[in-house]
Design a protein around this motif. Structure first.
Motif, mmCIF file in Angstrom:
data_model
loop_
_atom_site.group_PDB
_atom_site.id
_atom_site.type_symbol
_atom_site.label_atom_id
_atom_site.label_comp_id
_atom_site.label_asym_id
_atom_site.label_seq_id
_atom_site.Cartn_x
_atom_site.Cartn_y
_atom_site.Cartn_z
ATOM 1 N N ASN A 338 0.804 -1.032 -0.042
ATOM 2 C CA ASN A 338 -0.064 0.081 0.087
ATOM 3 C C ASN A 338 0.869 1.117 -0.136
ATOM 4 O O ASN A 338 0.702 2.213 -0.758
ATOM 5 C CB ASN A 338 -0.976 0.090 1.195
ATOM 6 C CG ASN A 338 -1.951 -0.706 1.260
ATOM 7 O OD1 ASN A 338 -2.734 -1.243 -0.064
ATOM 8 N ND2 ASN A 338 -2.831 -1.110 2.319
ATOM 9 N N ARG A 339 1.982 1.324 1.041
ATOM 10 C CA ARG A 339 2.521 2.381 1.006
ATOM 11 C C ARG A 339 3.680 2.819 -0.315
ATOM 12 O O ARG A 339 3.643 3.585 -0.808
ATOM 13 C CB ARG A 339 3.614 2.328 2.302
ATOM 14 C CG ARG A 339 2.703 2.430 3.691
ATOM 15 C CD ARG A 339 3.801 2.464 4.727
ATOM 16 N NE ARG A 339 4.369 1.554 5.100
ATOM 17 C CZ ARG A 339 4.006 0.451 5.995
ATOM 18 N NH1 ARG A 339 2.868 0.889 6.696
ATOM 19 N NH2 ARG A 339 4.760 -0.454 6.134
ATOM 20 N N ARG A 340 3.971 1.471 -0.920
ATOM 21 C CA ARG A 340 4.725 1.729 -2.013
ATOM 22 C C ARG A 340 3.920 2.382 -3.107
ATOM 23 O O ARG A 340 4.468 3.024 -4.020
ATOM 24 C CB ARG A 340 5.447 0.343 -2.362
ATOM 25 C CG ARG A 340 6.667 0.305 -3.570
ATOM 26 C CD ARG A 340 7.465 -0.763 -3.365
ATOM 27 N NE ARG A 340 8.375 -0.728 -4.560
ATOM 28 C CZ ARG A 340 9.402 -0.055 -4.229
ATOM 29 N NH1 ARG A 340 9.887 0.537 -3.241
ATOM 30 N NH2 ARG A 340 10.377 0.013 -5.390
ATOM 31 N N ALA A 341 2.851 1.638 -3.331
ATOM 32 C CA ALA A 341 1.931 2.090 -4.607
ATOM 33 C C ALA A 341 1.863 3.483 -4.375
ATOM 34 O O ALA A 341 1.861 4.381 -5.357
ATOM 35 C CB ALA A 341 0.601 1.461 -4.405
ATOM 36 N N LEU A 342 1.493 4.211 -3.343
ATOM 37 C CA LEU A 342 1.178 5.511 -2.951
ATOM 38 C C LEU A 342 2.656 6.330 -3.318
ATOM 39 O O LEU A 342 2.415 7.448 -3.869
ATOM 40 C CB LEU A 342 0.843 5.950 -1.578
ATOM 41 C CG LEU A 342 -0.726 5.523 -1.317
ATOM 42 C CD1 LEU A 342 -0.737 5.422 0.412
ATOM 43 C CD2 LEU A 342 -1.635 6.144 -1.998
ATOM 44 N N LYS A 343 3.775 5.771 -2.989
ATOM 45 C CA LYS A 343 4.860 6.532 -3.466
ATOM 46 C C LYS A 343 5.076 6.604 -4.748
ATOM 47 O O LYS A 343 5.718 7.749 -5.314
ATOM 48 C CB LYS A 343 5.984 5.548 -2.736
ATOM 49 C CG LYS A 343 7.669 6.299 -2.854
ATOM 50 C CD LYS A 343 8.516 5.228 -2.199
ATOM 51 C CE LYS A 343 9.852 5.676 -2.799
ATOM 52 N NZ LYS A 343 11.052 4.822 -2.112
ATOM 53 N N LEU A 344 4.910 5.546 -5.595
ATOM 54 C CA LEU A 344 5.380 5.388 -6.821
ATOM 55 C C LEU A 344 4.190 5.853 -7.833
ATOM 56 O O LEU A 344 4.221 6.146 -9.099
ATOM 57 C CB LEU A 344 5.447 3.895 -7.252
ATOM 58 C CG LEU A 344 6.684 3.513 -6.520
ATOM 59 C CD1 LEU A 344 6.798 1.944 -6.786
ATOM 60 C CD2 LEU A 344 8.040 4.033 -6.931
ATOM 61 N N PHE A 345 3.022 6.204 -7.407
ATOM 62 C CA PHE A 345 1.972 6.470 -8.195
ATOM 63 C C PHE A 345 2.044 7.682 -9.067
ATOM 64 O O PHE A 345 1.737 7.938 -9.944
ATOM 65 C CB PHE A 345 0.725 6.817 -7.225
ATOM 66 C CG PHE A 345 -0.536 6.900 -8.033
ATOM 67 C CD1 PHE A 345 -1.277 5.748 -8.607
ATOM 68 C CD2 PHE A 345 -1.228 8.008 -8.327
ATOM 69 C CE1 PHE A 345 -2.565 5.814 -9.426
ATOM 70 C CE2 PHE A 345 -2.462 8.333 -9.119
ATOM 71 C CZ PHE A 345 -3.124 7.000 -9.826
ATOM 72 N N SER A 346 2.864 8.885 -8.484
ATOM 73 C CA SER A 346 2.896 9.941 -9.312
ATOM 74 C C SER A 346 3.708 9.882 -10.492
ATOM 75 O O SER A 346 3.475 10.721 -11.519
ATOM 76 C CB SER A 346 3.416 11.183 -8.256
ATOM 77 O OG SER A 346 4.772 10.797 -7.848
ATOM 78 N N ILE A 347 4.702 8.810 -10.458
ATOM 79 C CA ILE A 347 5.454 8.694 -11.679
ATOM 80 C C ILE A 347 4.951 7.773 -12.531
ATOM 81 O O ILE A 347 5.245 7.753 -13.862
ATOM 82 C CB ILE A 347 6.755 8.753 -11.369
ATOM 83 C CG1 ILE A 347 7.883 8.509 -12.374
ATOM 84 C CG2 ILE A 347 7.047 7.363 -10.182
ATOM 85 C CD1 ILE A 347 9.238 8.507 -11.914
ATOM 86 N N ILE A 348 4.523 6.639 -12.219
ATOM 87 C CA ILE A 348 4.195 5.549 -12.918
ATOM 88 C C ILE A 348 2.686 5.002 -12.658
ATOM 89 O O ILE A 348 2.405 3.948 -12.157
ATOM 90 C CB ILE A 348 5.106 4.215 -12.962
ATOM 91 C CG1 ILE A 348 5.706 4.033 -11.624
ATOM 92 C CG2 ILE A 348 6.322 4.634 -13.962
ATOM 93 C CD1 ILE A 348 6.649 2.970 -11.516
#
Length: 375
Positions: A338-348
């Motif tokens: 969950n945390r990783r998805a939120l972190k990467l969402f803005s770029i990919i």
């Protein structure tokens, strides 16, 4: 980027390409423990050792550190030989049952390095296909090769053979989007036809390898898949870079561009491509579709993540808080994703959203398989 990280990449590039190291980076006191810690996290100690070997003796680490590093390199080389031995024996076993596997990644990409034995081994992935998959698994079980730790996922049957992890794949990979996945399976079947395969003669054994356009995309997609899930180290990107370097003249770029667009991978390909060129030393001419428009995202998000979390995210401190229970551990992993998805969402964002749903579904299926369908 810290001084130790700059020095690490200078040594890594030297080991990859056999080029001289920029000695100006080592003219002052060098924090060798910090550099070698990065190399361990990124699983490229053997390649960094080759870079260090190019330095003059007065610039190299102290003798005690060099001895420890040399011992590590010896273990990497021994592991390489062990994997090659297991690979040829497994192929011979499968061929005795009229099963002809195709080697994916691993030892096949190691041969693209200037010094293959210095590439750190991971596992052995053999593509079997759905038709011969059951027979291949029965051969492995029937000959007593499988010792323990047998598990079966939605993609493969995997087991440990005296310290070497082997995966027998019914499918090469599954994409999270069912429509793209259907196209990917057709794409796989098209490229992995017998008349398109390459042959590598290893210790008098013919090892079948995929063609150039398949591996150029597949090696990247596999690394990207793991990056979204947990993280990757430099070794996975080095595999991709060395493949593009060796086979750039054989890659049909028009076809590759179509495939990258079809699978919605072009943006990610170009983001990671900036690292391939500027941190790992691949030339812009050898990298298909290079652009620097994603420089900031590449350096501030992607590269930072790689350096912080290391090989497959194993150095993420959150792993230390994983509870011991099976289901509680799975729940902990879910929270981390969950945390990783939120972190990467803005770029990919598109890729992350699809993979997130995919991992959720597959994770639930895996729990069922592990609990109720174990061999």
């Amino acid at each position: 980027m810290s001084r130790a990280e700059e020095q690490f990449f200078a040594l890594l590039q030297s080991g990859l390409w056999g080029t001289p190291v920029d000695t100006s980076l080592f003219c002052r006191d060098t924090d060798w423990p910090a550099i070698l810690k990065i190399a361990v996290m990124q699983t490229v100690s053997g390649i960094v050792f080759d870079g260090i070997s190019g330095l003059s003796s007065e610039l190299q680490p102290p003798a005690t550190i060099m001895r420890r590093l040399y011992q590590t390199v010896i273990r990497i080389e021994q592991s390489h030989e062990l994997f090659n031995e297991r690979l040829t024996r497994m192929i011979a076993l499968l061929q005795s049952g009229d099963v002809h596997p195709i080697l994916l990644k691993g030892q096949g990409v190691a041969r693209n390095y200037p010094n293959p034995v210095r590439r750190q081994c991971g596992d052995i992935d053999l593509y079997i296909g759905k038709k011969d998959y059951k027979r291949a698994c029965e051969l492995a079980l029937g000959r007593g090769i499988v010792s323990n730790g047998i598990l079966e996922s939605h993609k493969h049957f995997h087991f440990d053979w005296d310290g070497v992890k082997i995966e027998l794949h019914r499918v090469v990979e599954k994409l999270p989007d069912p429509f793209k996945n259907k196209r990917f399976q057709c794409w796989t079947q098209y490229h992995l036809q017998k008349n398109k395969l390459n042959v590598w003669n290893l210790n008098n054994t013919e090892v079948l390898l995929p063609p150039a356009n398949f591996d150029a995309l597949y090696i990247f997609n596999h690394a990207f898949h793991h990056f979204i899930s947990d993280g990757i180290g430099c070794r996975q990107l080095c595999d991709w870079v060395m493949y593009l370097h060796r086979f750039h003249a054989q890659i049909d770029r028009q076809e590759l561009m179509k495939d990258l667009n079809d699978f919605r991978l072009l943006r990610a390909w170009q983001i990671f491509g900036y690292i391939a060129v500027h941190q790992l030393g691949l030339t812009k001419e050898e990298f298909p579709f290079y652009t620097d428009k994603f420089r900031e995202a590449s350096q501030k998000i992607i590269l930072r993540d790689i350096l912080l979390l290391g090989n497959f995210g194993h150095y993420d401190p959150k792993w230390k808080t994983r509870p011991p229970g099976y289901l509680s551990g799975k729940l902990h992993n879910f929270r981390m994703k969950n945390r990783r998805a939120l972190k990467l969402f803005s770029i990919i964002g598109e890729n992350v959203s699809l993979y997130y749903i995919y991992y959720l579904v597959i994770g639930m299926q895996q729990i069922v398989n592990d609990k109720f369908n174990r061999h």
